[in-house]
Design a protein around this motif. Structure first.
Motif, PDB file in Angstrom:
ATOM      1  N   GLU A  90      40.445  39.850  27.954  1.00  0.00           N
ATOM      2  CA  GLU A  90      39.703  38.988  28.877  1.00  0.00           C
ATOM      3  C   GLU A  90      38.216  38.971  28.521  1.00  0.00           C
ATOM      4  N   ALA A 110      36.089  35.789  27.177  1.00  0.00           N
ATOM      5  CA  ALA A 110      34.909  35.351  27.927  1.00  0.00           C
ATOM      6  C   ALA A 110      33.663  35.356  27.041  1.00  0.00           C
ATOM      7  N   GLU A 119      32.787  42.300  33.327  1.00  0.00           N
ATOM      8  CA  GLU A 119      31.966  41.087  33.324  1.00  0.00           C
ATOM      9  C   GLU A 119      30.498  41.340  32.971  1.00  0.00           C
ATOM     10  N   HIS A 156      33.883  32.388  24.716  1.00  0.00           N
ATOM     11  CA  HIS A 156      33.571  31.159  25.452  1.00  0.00           C
ATOM     12  C   HIS A 156      32.066  31.003  25.621  1.00  0.00           C
TER      13      HIS A 156
END
Length: 340
Positions: free
Chosen positions: A294, A298, A274, A301
């Protein structure tokens, strides 16, 4: 062993601290160099922020200004950086024979050695914010006298914490001061950001400095371990971002594959993917995520939300933009947690 230039400049500063004024010929004779060399030394000291002043006339020479920054028991963030620039607090600058020959007393040598042991500058991120330096006078005293401090600080989650701490040293990194300390009740060595510390007070308790411990070695190990994990992240780096990405402080486990078109493939092994979202997003199409899916999703997005914020059908054609040629993007993202 400290080099001769640094030893001479340290000796000059120490001499000026104890004399109202010293002529250049006397300094040249004392250190066996030419007056032109002394002039260069003074220029170097002045450029580093040491308040050297030239006094005219027959009895003139050089002196330190009234706001001398090198009282050996006065360290704040600005003074510490000046010491670093001159190489005075690195461990190999405490060679006693060379320092004694430069006119530095044993007392000053001992102070420099203790500061060298307890202060480390991590210059991987070179920009200056001077945060938390208001606690440095107390921390400095505790480091030099071996006193436990009573500390209160805010955790990353916003909670208040208190403890008695044994301060082993201070580290400056990216404009922030960190205290390296262990709890008086036992436990591992930890780092505390001074700008999150609300209270730092000396106590009457004392502690012995641990044998075979150096702040610099501990910090480098801590930074190597920070954020490192088993999750592989593969990035494709276009030539436009190549030089900037190579400036990142990569871990020992990172892998770099260079291609014929000057692009790169970089594989990072992290504990959480992240924290890479803002870094990768800041490079637009020049850095793309291959895996994990992932992180790729992300990042896409985040970029779509950014595009939506700028979407304006009446904006007309895009203006010509000069290429980014400084390190502002790197400084604004490198080492930053997404929530920071």
């Amino acid at each position: 062993m400290v080099n001769a230039v640094v030893a001479r400049q340290l000796g000059i500063v120490h001499l000026l601290r104890n004399r109202a004024s010293v002529p250049a010929p006397e300094l040249a004779s004392r250190y066996g160099v030419t007056e032109r060399t002394i002039y260069r030394d003074m220029a170097t000291l002045a450029a580093a922020g040491i308040p050297v002043q030239a006094t005219p006339g027959k009895t003139g020479g050089y002196r330190l200004g009234p706001d001398t920054a090198l009282d050996p028991l006065t360290i704040d963030s600005d003074h510490a950086l000046r010491l670093y620039v001159l190489g005075f607090v690195e461990p190999d600058t405490a060679g006693p024979d060379r320092a004694r020959a430069a006119g530095v007393s044993d007392t000053v040598q001992d102070v420099v050695r203790r500061l060298a042991q307890g202060i480390h500058f991590d210059t991987a991120d070179w920009y200056w914010r001077d945060e938390g330096s208001g606690h440095l006078p107390v921390l400095r005293t505790a480091m030099l006298t071996g006193n436990v401090v009573d500390a209160a600080w805010r955790t990353k989650t916003g909670q208040q914490a208190t403890a008695l701490l044994k301060p082993y040293g201070a580290v400056w990194k990216a404009g922030e001061w960190h205290m390296v300390a262990a709890r008086a009740t036992g436990g591992p060595v930890e780092r505390f950001r001074l700008n999150l510390v609300d209270r730092l007070q000396l106590t009457d308790l004392t502690f012995p400095y641990p044998e075979d411990f150096t702040v610099r070695t501990w910090w480098e190990t801590e930074m190597e371990d920070y954020g490192k994990g088993d999750i592989p992240v593969t990035l494709h780096v276009a030539p436009a971002a190549r030089d900037e990405l190579l400036r990142l402080s990569l871990k020992s486990t990172s892998q770099i594959d260079e291609h014929d078109d000057d692009s790169l493939t970089i594989v990072l092994f992290v504990d959480r993917w992240e924290w890479l979202i803002p870094l990768v997003s800041s490079y637009g199409p020049d850095v793309t995520v291959t895996e994990p899916t992932e992180l790729r999703a992300a990042t896409a997005h985040r970029l779509r939300r950014t595009l939506a914020a700028y979407d304006d059908t009446d904006a007309g054609p895009p203006p010509d933009a000069a290429p980014l040629n400084d390190d502002s993007r790197l400084r604004s993202t490198h080492g930053r947690h997404p929530g920071a």
